[in-house]
Design a protein around this motif. Structure first.
Motif, PDB file in Angstrom:
ATOM      1  N   ARG A   2      53.342  27.555   8.840  1.00 50.22           N
ATOM      2  CA  ARG A   2      53.250  28.901   9.391  1.00 50.22           C
ATOM      3  C   ARG A   2      54.458  29.215  10.271  1.00 50.22           C
ATOM      4  O   ARG A   2      55.014  30.298  10.202  1.00 50.22           O
ATOM      5  CB  ARG A   2      51.951  29.020  10.184  1.00 50.22           C
ATOM      6  CG  ARG A   2      51.736  30.387  10.753  1.00 50.22           C
ATOM      7  CD  ARG A   2      50.404  30.467  11.447  1.00 50.22           C
ATOM      8  NE  ARG A   2      50.302  31.727  12.128  1.00 50.22           N
ATOM      9  CZ  ARG A   2      49.225  32.188  12.662  1.00 50.22           C
ATOM     10  NH1 ARG A   2      48.120  31.487  12.600  1.00 50.22           N
ATOM     11  NH2 ARG A   2      49.213  33.349  13.264  1.00 50.22           N
ATOM     12  N   ILE A   6      57.160  32.227   9.698  1.00 53.14           N
ATOM     13  CA  ILE A   6      57.484  33.223  10.724  1.00 53.14           C
ATOM     14  C   ILE A   6      58.975  33.222  11.009  1.00 53.14           C
ATOM     15  O   ILE A   6      59.616  34.275  11.081  1.00 53.14           O
ATOM     16  CB  ILE A   6      56.675  32.967  12.007  1.00 53.14           C
ATOM     17  CG1 ILE A   6      55.196  33.242  11.743  1.00 53.14           C
ATOM     18  CG2 ILE A   6      57.187  33.819  13.163  1.00 53.14           C
ATOM     19  CD1 ILE A   6      54.277  32.751  12.836  1.00 53.14           C
ATOM     20  N   GLN A 131      52.837  42.664   8.881  1.00 56.81           N
ATOM     21  CA  GLN A 131      52.486  41.246   8.749  1.00 56.81           C
ATOM     22  C   GLN A 131      52.108  40.647  10.101  1.00 56.81           C
ATOM     23  O   GLN A 131      51.184  39.851  10.184  1.00 56.81           O
ATOM     24  CB  GLN A 131      53.645  40.456   8.147  1.00 56.81           C
ATOM     25  CG  GLN A 131      53.813  40.673   6.670  1.00 56.81           C
ATOM     26  CD  GLN A 131      54.994  39.897   6.109  1.00 56.81           C
ATOM     27  OE1 GLN A 131      55.812  39.345   6.829  1.00 56.81           O
ATOM     28  NE2 GLN A 131      55.082  39.872   4.795  1.00 56.81           N
ATOM     29  N   ARG A 132      52.828  41.030  11.138  1.00 56.24           N
ATOM     30  CA  ARG A 132      52.489  40.533  12.482  1.00 56.24           C
ATOM     31  C   ARG A 132      51.095  41.010  12.889  1.00 56.24           C
ATOM     32  O   ARG A 132      50.332  40.253  13.466  1.00 56.24           O
ATOM     33  CB  ARG A 132      53.544  40.980  13.498  1.00 56.24           C
ATOM     34  CG  ARG A 132      54.831  40.178  13.402  1.00 56.24           C
ATOM     35  CD  ARG A 132      55.915  40.655  14.356  1.00 56.24           C
ATOM     36  NE  ARG A 132      55.564  40.672  15.762  1.00 56.24           N
ATOM     37  CZ  ARG A 132      55.639  39.614  16.574  1.00 56.24           C
ATOM     38  NH1 ARG A 132      56.027  38.442  16.115  1.00 56.24           N
ATOM     39  NH2 ARG A 132      55.328  39.737  17.847  1.00 56.24           N
ATOM     40  N   LYS A 133      50.783  42.266  12.579  1.00 57.97           N
ATOM     41  CA  LYS A 133      49.448  42.793  12.880  1.00 57.97           C
ATOM     42  C   LYS A 133      48.386  42.033  12.099  1.00 57.97           C
ATOM     43  O   LYS A 133      47.375  41.602  12.653  1.00 57.97           O
ATOM     44  CB  LYS A 133      49.371  44.284  12.532  1.00 57.97           C
ATOM     45  CG  LYS A 133      50.034  45.199  13.508  1.00 57.97           C
ATOM     46  CD  LYS A 133      49.910  46.655  13.067  1.00 57.97           C
ATOM     47  CE  LYS A 133      50.732  47.552  13.969  1.00 57.97           C
ATOM     48  NZ  LYS A 133      50.748  48.941  13.490  1.00 57.97           N
ATOM     49  N   GLU A 134      48.618  41.883  10.797  1.00 58.68           N
ATOM     50  CA  GLU A 134      47.660  41.222   9.909  1.00 58.68           C
ATOM     51  C   GLU A 134      47.377  39.785  10.355  1.00 58.68           C
ATOM     52  O   GLU A 134      46.242  39.307  10.274  1.00 58.68           O
ATOM     53  CB  GLU A 134      48.235  41.220   8.487  1.00 58.68           C
ATOM     54  CG  GLU A 134      47.366  40.562   7.452  1.00 58.68           C
ATOM     55  CD  GLU A 134      48.055  40.573   6.086  1.00 58.68           C
ATOM     56  OE1 GLU A 134      48.238  39.493   5.519  1.00 58.68           O
ATOM     57  OE2 GLU A 134      48.399  41.692   5.623  1.00 58.68           O
ATOM     58  N   ARG A 135      48.388  39.109  10.864  1.00 61.88           N
ATOM     59  CA  ARG A 135      48.247  37.707  11.257  1.00 61.88           C
ATOM     60  C   ARG A 135      47.859  37.533  12.731  1.00 61.88           C
ATOM     61  O   ARG A 135      47.793  36.419  13.223  1.00 61.88           O
ATOM     62  CB  ARG A 135      49.555  36.976  11.000  1.00 61.88           C
ATOM     63  CG  ARG A 135      49.893  36.897   9.535  1.00 61.88           C
ATOM     64  CD  ARG A 135      51.209  36.218   9.312  1.00 61.88           C
ATOM     65  NE  ARG A 135      51.475  36.146   7.891  1.00 61.88           N
ATOM     66  CZ  ARG A 135      52.681  36.135   7.368  1.00 61.88           C
ATOM     67  NH1 ARG A 135      53.737  36.155   8.151  1.00 61.88           N
ATOM     68  NH2 ARG A 135      52.839  36.071   6.072  1.00 61.88           N
ATOM     69  N   GLU A 137      49.671  38.373  15.364  1.00 61.50           N
ATOM     70  CA  GLU A 137      50.830  37.845  16.076  1.00 61.50           C
ATOM     71  C   GLU A 137      51.548  38.888  16.928  1.00 61.50           C
ATOM     72  O   GLU A 137      52.662  38.648  17.386  1.00 61.50           O
ATOM     73  CB  GLU A 137      51.818  37.241  15.078  1.00 61.50           C
ATOM     74  CG  GLU A 137      51.244  36.078  14.310  1.00 61.50           C
ATOM     75  CD  GLU A 137      52.156  35.593  13.182  1.00 61.50           C
ATOM     76  OE1 GLU A 137      53.107  36.312  12.832  1.00 61.50           O
ATOM     77  OE2 GLU A 137      51.891  34.500  12.657  1.00 61.50           O
TER      78      GLU A 137
END
Length: 189
Positions: A2, A6, A131-135, A137
């Motif tokens: 992961r 990132i 992607q940051r929102k989905e994960r 982060e």
């Protein structure tokens, strides 16, 4: 895995920098006479205003491609500073199309999560922000490595040449794909 993913995503954004500072080579005119002197301004900020000089030790590659000669040895000695702008003194020779290029050494910056999220939104990188929102982060701080590169094409006299097509040398270890460069770099650490 992961962390590597990132880092890879962040490296894809490394072409631009967070503070929206870019690098430009600017002249009063890009059409010069043979055997004449000119000054090339290295603008570290915007095309209209430089926000600070570039220290010589930060310059990785400074190159000049001239018609009939090709790549002239890279140099950092013909620079001076005026206020917030770095200046390169340049003398043309024969007529033709010239290329001047500067590459700055990479720098690592650390960003608070909110600053990085604003950067992604401001610079139009919504897929990484999503992607940051989905994960989950969005509150994760980041580190970003970036470098800057600038080129200027100059026409000296009336004779057109294709010498500007000669690619300036990339610093050792640089690859064409930013992602590959970042992944290679991460594996060393």
């Amino acid at each position: 895995m992961r962390k590597l993913l990132i880092t890879s995503i962040l490296c894809l954004t490394a072409v631009t920098i967070v503070s929206a500072h870019d690098l430009f080579l600017k002249l009063d005119t890009y059409f010069l006479d043979p055997n004449s002197r000119t000054t090339v301004r290295l603008m570290n900020g915007t095309f209209l205003k430089s926000d600070g000089v570039v220290r010589r030790e930060r310059m990785r590659v400074v190159s000049l491609v001239m018609p009939g000669i090709g790549l002239v040895d890279t140099w950092v000695g013909d620079w001076s500073d005026a206020g917030e702008t770095s200046l390169l003194s340049l003398r043309t020779s024969d007529a033709g199309t010239y290329l001047v290029a500067v590459s700055i050494k990479p720098r690592m910056i650390e960003l608070k999560s909110a600053d990085f999220n604003r950067y992604l939104e401001h610079d139009g990188i919504p897929d990484i922000l999503a992607q940051r929102k989905e994960r989950g982060e969005l509150k994760r701080n980041v580190r970003e490595q970036y470098s800057k590169h600038a080129r200027a094409v100059l026409q000296v006299g009336g004779r057109l040449t294709d010498s500007y097509k000669v690619p300036p040398p990339l610093p050792s270890g640089d690859l064409a794909a930013t992602e590959s460069l970042c992944l290679k770099s991460r594996r060393k650490h």
